[in-house]
Write an enzyme that holds these catalytic residues in place. Sequence first.
Site, PDB file in Angstrom:
ATOM      1  N   TYR A  50       0.696  -1.115  -0.183  1.00 25.48           N
ATOM      2  CA  TYR A  50       0.031  -0.118  -0.134  1.00 25.48           C
ATOM      3  C   TYR A  50       0.887   0.876  -0.236  1.00 25.48           C
ATOM      4  CZ  TYR A  50      -3.517   3.082   1.562  1.00 25.48           C
ATOM      5  OH  TYR A  50      -4.064   4.723   1.911  1.00 25.48           O
ATOM      6  N   LYS A  78       4.636   9.547   8.466  1.00 28.05           N
ATOM      7  CA  LYS A  78       4.414   9.751   9.532  1.00 28.05           C
ATOM      8  C   LYS A  78       4.943  10.129  10.744  1.00 28.05           C
ATOM      9  CE  LYS A  78       2.496   4.833   8.074  1.00 28.05           C
ATOM     10  NZ  LYS A  78       1.353   4.669   8.191  1.00 28.05           N
ATOM     11  N   ASP A 127       9.233   2.637  -0.572  1.00 25.98           N
ATOM     12  CA  ASP A 127       8.497   3.205   0.148  1.00 25.98           C
ATOM     13  C   ASP A 127       8.390   3.207   1.302  1.00 25.98           C
ATOM     14  OD1 ASP A 127       5.055   3.033   0.367  1.00 25.98           O
ATOM     15  OD2 ASP A 127       6.507   4.111   1.289  1.00 25.98           O
TER      16      ASP A 127
HETATM   17  P1  KE4 Z   1      -0.662   8.818   4.223  1.00 30.08           P
HETATM   18  O1  KE4 Z   1      -1.630   9.277   3.059  1.00 30.08           O
HETATM   19  O2  KE4 Z   1      -1.835   7.575   5.424  1.00 30.08           O
HETATM   20  O3  KE4 Z   1       0.066   9.377   5.217  1.00 30.08           O
HETATM   21  O4  KE4 Z   1       0.804   7.348   3.805  1.00 30.08           O
HETATM   22  C1  KE4 Z   1      -0.030   6.338   3.002  1.00 30.08           C
HETATM   23  C2  KE4 Z   1       0.909   5.629   3.367  1.00 30.08           C
HETATM   24  C3  KE4 Z   1       2.719   5.135   2.045  1.00 30.08           C
HETATM   25  N1  KE4 Z   1       2.650   4.587   2.182  1.00 30.08           N
HETATM   26  C4  KE4 Z   1       3.201   3.262   3.471  1.00 30.08           C
HETATM   27  C5  KE4 Z   1       3.467   2.632   3.595  1.00 30.08           C
HETATM   28  C6  KE4 Z   1       1.843   3.065   3.949  1.00 30.08           C
HETATM   29  O5  KE4 Z   1       1.285   2.251   4.918  1.00 30.08           O
HETATM   30  C7  KE4 Z   1       0.960   4.477   4.283  1.00 30.08           C
HETATM   31  C8  KE4 Z   1      -0.197   4.694   5.100  1.00 30.08           C
HETATM   32  N2  KE4 Z   1      -0.353   3.846   5.852  1.00 30.08           N
HETATM   33  C9  KE4 Z   1      -1.979   3.582   6.426  1.00 30.08           C
HETATM   34  C10 KE4 Z   1      -1.666   2.156   7.384  1.00 30.08           C
HETATM   35  N3  KE4 Z   1      -1.659   1.387   6.794  1.00 30.08           N
HETATM   36  C11 KE4 Z   1      -2.581   4.849   6.945  1.00 30.08           C
HETATM   37  C12 KE4 Z   1      -3.663   3.944   8.076  1.00 30.08           C
HETATM   38  C13 KE4 Z   1      -5.093   4.653   7.388  1.00 30.08           C
HETATM   39  O6  KE4 Z   1      -5.015   4.155   5.911  1.00 30.08           O
HETATM   40  O7  KE4 Z   1      -5.834   4.880   7.897  1.00 30.08           O
END
Ligand code: KE4
Length: 430
Positions: A144, A267, A239
């Site tokens: 993801y 994060k 990523d």
């Molecule tokens: P954000 O747009 O949520 O800040 O980051 C996206 C993203 C990009 N790359 C990786 C490897 C990520 O894990 C994420 C976001 N992680 C999720 C948890 N698995 C965020 C939680 C959510 O979607 O509410």
Amino acid sequence: MKITNSKSIFAEANKYIPGGVNSPVRAFKAVGGEPLFIERAEGSRLYDIDGNTFIDMINSWGPMILGHANKMVEASVTTALKNSPSFGAPTEVEVQMAELIVNMVPSVEKVRMVNSGTEATMSAIRLARGFTKKDKIIKFEGCYHGHGDSFLIAAGSGAVTMGSPDSPGVTRGTANDTLIAGFNDLNSVEVLFQHNPREIAAVIVEPVAGNMGCVSPDPGFLEGLKELCHANEALLIFDEVMTGFRLAPGGAQELFSVTPDLTTLGKIIGGGFPVGAYGGRKEIMDTISPTGPVYQAGTLSGNPIAMSAGYAQLKYLKEHPEIYQELDDTTADICSGIQKNLEKLNLDFKINRVGSMFTLFFNNEEVRNFTDAKNSDMEAFGRYFNLMLERGVYLAPSQYEALFISTAIDKSDVDHIIDSNFKSLSKMYN
Ligand code: KE4
């Protein structure tokens, strides 16, 4: 466990917010029940609006590596707040932040701040396409990279949890430019390069997958990706939104000694505030506007409040590398306690751990990719989640997520987590 106030607020929330939440995975859809509304948090503890207390093993999905309400981060934000939250003009703290990231992350020679991990990955692939003048990208099933259109194909995390790994609304044209390979399957990547000669701009990968549950790279997988990318004049993008500053000061690329061409971050970099970043080799990054033609912008990118919080947190991590051993030891203690419980109860479920991120899979087979992860017992995971919640342990509400340990989790927390794990599994399987 009293949930009266959460229930009534959730009913209210559903009137105004889709699903009552601002991010789908928070809705507890995969585990049943309704989300708890959190009032405050401190150290390793979450406090909900019904007075329940929980040991937090999500830590806002990674950012709160130093625990909640960290005084140092708070102080830096309070100071910055007095000068007004945002100017939309350059500030010194952005330069300090950029210099710190360049010093900490091996692949980063120049960096651009954005406001989320999604913005970071969207910008990184646009940059890769602009720099290589090629259109296609390779991503991995179950990984993801945020909710950018190019990534919502065979996506993990909340996308698969909600049953839409290939989201409606993503155009066929966009989807056609995203090729899907298997995590830990170098051959699947090689075949895509062979079938799409001179068309692939980049391979984007979570160097440690955290969105199909935690899955580590097989020995040689990351090195193999880099070789395949460079043999085909494509860029390798790590990523590290999840693994950055978590697995080591320099993230997974430091831990595994594999340096990508571009890195995306999020994060932890924001200390709890909305921050993302992408960075890499100078010659690539200088292709970004205003030095180059690839456009990317943001009203609140690098805003002084988020930079103050992120800079305070990153500076602490850089100056105290010993915390990574502490986090590793704490997480190892938790996982060995859970492993002993599994053996006592004659259960053969698998624990995947890298540093301070881990997942307990309700699966009797090793989990090395998304196909394996999908074979886990989701119904059992849902029951386990709720039994642990009742015992005051707050887990990620999906089998397709990793848990994140903070420095605030102490010995008594570890004992409580292991004891709650034993009681929950006993209730389920004894
Ligand atoms: P954000 O747009 O949520 O800040 O980051 C996206 C993203 C990009 N790359 C990786 C490897 C990520 O894990 C994420 C976001 N992680 C999720 C948890 N698995 C965020 C939680 C959510 O979607 O509410």
